[in-house]
Design an enzyme around this catalytic site. Structure first.
Site, PDB file in Angstrom:
ATOM      1  CB  SER A  38      -0.865  -0.079   1.211  1.00 32.76           C
ATOM      2  OG  SER A  38      -1.971  -0.885   0.878  1.00 32.76           O
ATOM      3  CE  LYS A  74      -4.710   1.651  -0.858  1.00 35.53           C
ATOM      4  NZ  LYS A  74      -4.036   0.387  -0.565  1.00 35.53           N
ATOM      5  CB  SER A 110      -4.532   1.634   3.456  1.00 35.05           C
ATOM      6  OG  SER A 110      -3.608   1.150   2.585  1.00 35.05           O
ATOM      7  CE  LYS A 117      -1.740   4.307   2.736  1.00 38.61           C
ATOM      8  NZ  LYS A 117      -1.720   3.111   3.450  1.00 38.61           N
TER       9      LYS A 117
END
Length: 435
Positions: free
Chosen positions: A56, A59, A116, A218
């Site tokens: 993720s 992203k 997420s 993140k």
């Protein structure tokens, strides 16, 4: 020099001690990278260029393109996005959206950063490029422009795909680019939770509020990648970017990232003492050259990694050509002197230097060579098409040299041009007005 060596070795000891992944040696997934986001210095690097799965962390690039669309006026935070059948079918983590649902752009940002949400990643991709596949092509192209040369995207979410790969260094570059290019959206990355449809979702970034100075970015996980995190922190004006990939558990990943960040800040404190020691050993210099002289002293110590000078995003690669006496200029008539000699005098200029920002791409023993270099560099960076070529003369160690500079540009252009040249491994540094 003995004092300098002792101080610098203390930095190396701090960096080396305790930074290995204790009790965990899965080098198929593990990688780590820490850099000073202000200076570009690499403070820790381990398997940083080995291919890894971003999970993720993907992203962050989805958000980068979304922020670009907002800045371009294509979307606003209050605009609504419609959920397609494909988006609604995405595997968790998700917001459990259904086909035909709508969410605002601002909700999409929070869902990507905090929850997420994979379904929201596809909603954004389809909004910006019709299909997720087309969006992934755009993601990869933009990644190349940002210097992420070892990254390929195949989807917008980070769900498993054997051809979606990156490196710890590239994810650090993306983290720096997000903060540099979109500072107005950084508060979203500091939020601990958000509420949608009556349900509150908490951030997966457990370092926020736990580690001094951490304020984003993140996390990510798929089975093939292990537990990943890219994070930024600031203490006393010093900003770091740290990436850990391939942790066996989220708690291990978090503890290791915390360890790296704290050790890096300790090393920076020691480096402050190192800089003071170097200044005691050298005459007062033009500030433009101070960084080069410090790097030259460090290079003379012939130390091995983990510390690398000039290998980060904020500064272009550092190239230094010095002879044994640490001051003499190269003897070749037309040789490039990327780092100018140590002892600098200020010449009498026939006229005031041009106003505005400038960038310097070298210094030469011959004015024609400096001019030729400028003509070559101008073809490599389109931002410099309208810049003025300037080859001011100066005296160094009794020799006449000529700087190769582009002038008459603004700070943004200077930064963009140096970033483009750095991606080509070309020397470049920005020169503020009056320097």
């Amino acid at each position: 020099m003995n004092a300098l060596r002792s101080l610098f070795l203390s930095v190396v000891i701090i960096l080396s001690w305790g930074l290995a992944p204790d009790g965990y040696a899965d080098t198929r997934r593990y990688a780590a990278f820490v850099a000073d986001a202000n200076s570009g210095d690499v403070l820790h690097s381990r398997l940083a260029d080995a291919q890894r799965y971003p999970a993720s962390l993907t992203k962050m690039m989805t958000l980068y393109l979304l922020f670009e669309a907002i800045e371009a006026g294509e979307l606003s935070l209050s605009d609504t996005l419609t959920v397609s059948r494909i988006a609604a079918s995405q595997q968790p983590s998700n917001l459990n959206l259904s086909q035909g649902d709508t969410i605002t752009v601002e909700t999409a940002i929070r869902a990507l950063v905090i929850k997420s949400a994979n379904d929201v990643a596809v909603v954004v991709a389809e909004q910006l490029a019709t299909t997720e596949r087309a969006f992934a092509v755009e993601m990869t192209a933009r990644a190349r422009e940002l210097g992420l040369s070892n990254t390929t995207f195949r989807n917008a979410s980070g769900l498993p795909n054997s051809r979606q790969v990156t490196t710890a260094r590239d994810m650090a570059r993306l983290t720096v680019a997000l903060r540099r290019d979109f500072p107005q959206y950084m508060p979203y990355f500091s939020e601990r939770s958000f509420t949608y449809n009556g349900r509150t979702y908490r951030s997966h970034n457990n370092l926020i509020g736990r580690v001094d100075g951490v304020d984003g970015m993140k996390t990510g996980y798929i089975r093939a990648s292990g537990f990943n995190i890219a994070t930024t922190a600031e203490r006393d004006g010093r900003r770091l970017v740290a990436v850990v990939m391939g942790g066996p558990t989220a708690s291990y990943r978090d503890a290791h990232a915390e360890q790296l960040i704290n050790a890096a800040y300790r090393s920076l404190e020691n480096r402050e003492a190192l800089i003071v020691a170097v200044q005691d050993l050298t005459p007062r210099l033009n500030p433009i050259r101070e960084h080069d002289i410090i790097a030259t002293q460090i290079a003379a110590l012939d130390l091995s990694p983990p510390v690398a000078q000039g290998d980060g995003d904020a500064l272009p690669p550092l190239r230094i050509e010095m002879t044994d006496d640490m001051g003499a200029a190269p003897t070749t008539t037309h040789a490039s002197v990327d780092a100018e000699p140590t002892l600098i005098t200020f010449p009498d200029e026939p006229s005031p230097p041009p106003s505005g920002w400038a960038i310097q791409v070298g210094a030469y023993a011959d004015e024609a060579a400096a001019r030729a270099r400028l003509e070559t560099v101008q073809t490599l960076a389109g931002e410099l098409g309208d810049a003025e070529m300037y080859t001011p003369r100066f005296e160094a160690n009794g020799r006449t040299l000529f700087r190769a500079r582009f002038t008459g540009i603004n700070a943004t252009t200077a930064r963009a041009a140096c970033a483009r040249l750095a991606a080509r491994d070309e020397p470049c540094f920005a020169v503020a007005p009056g320097s």
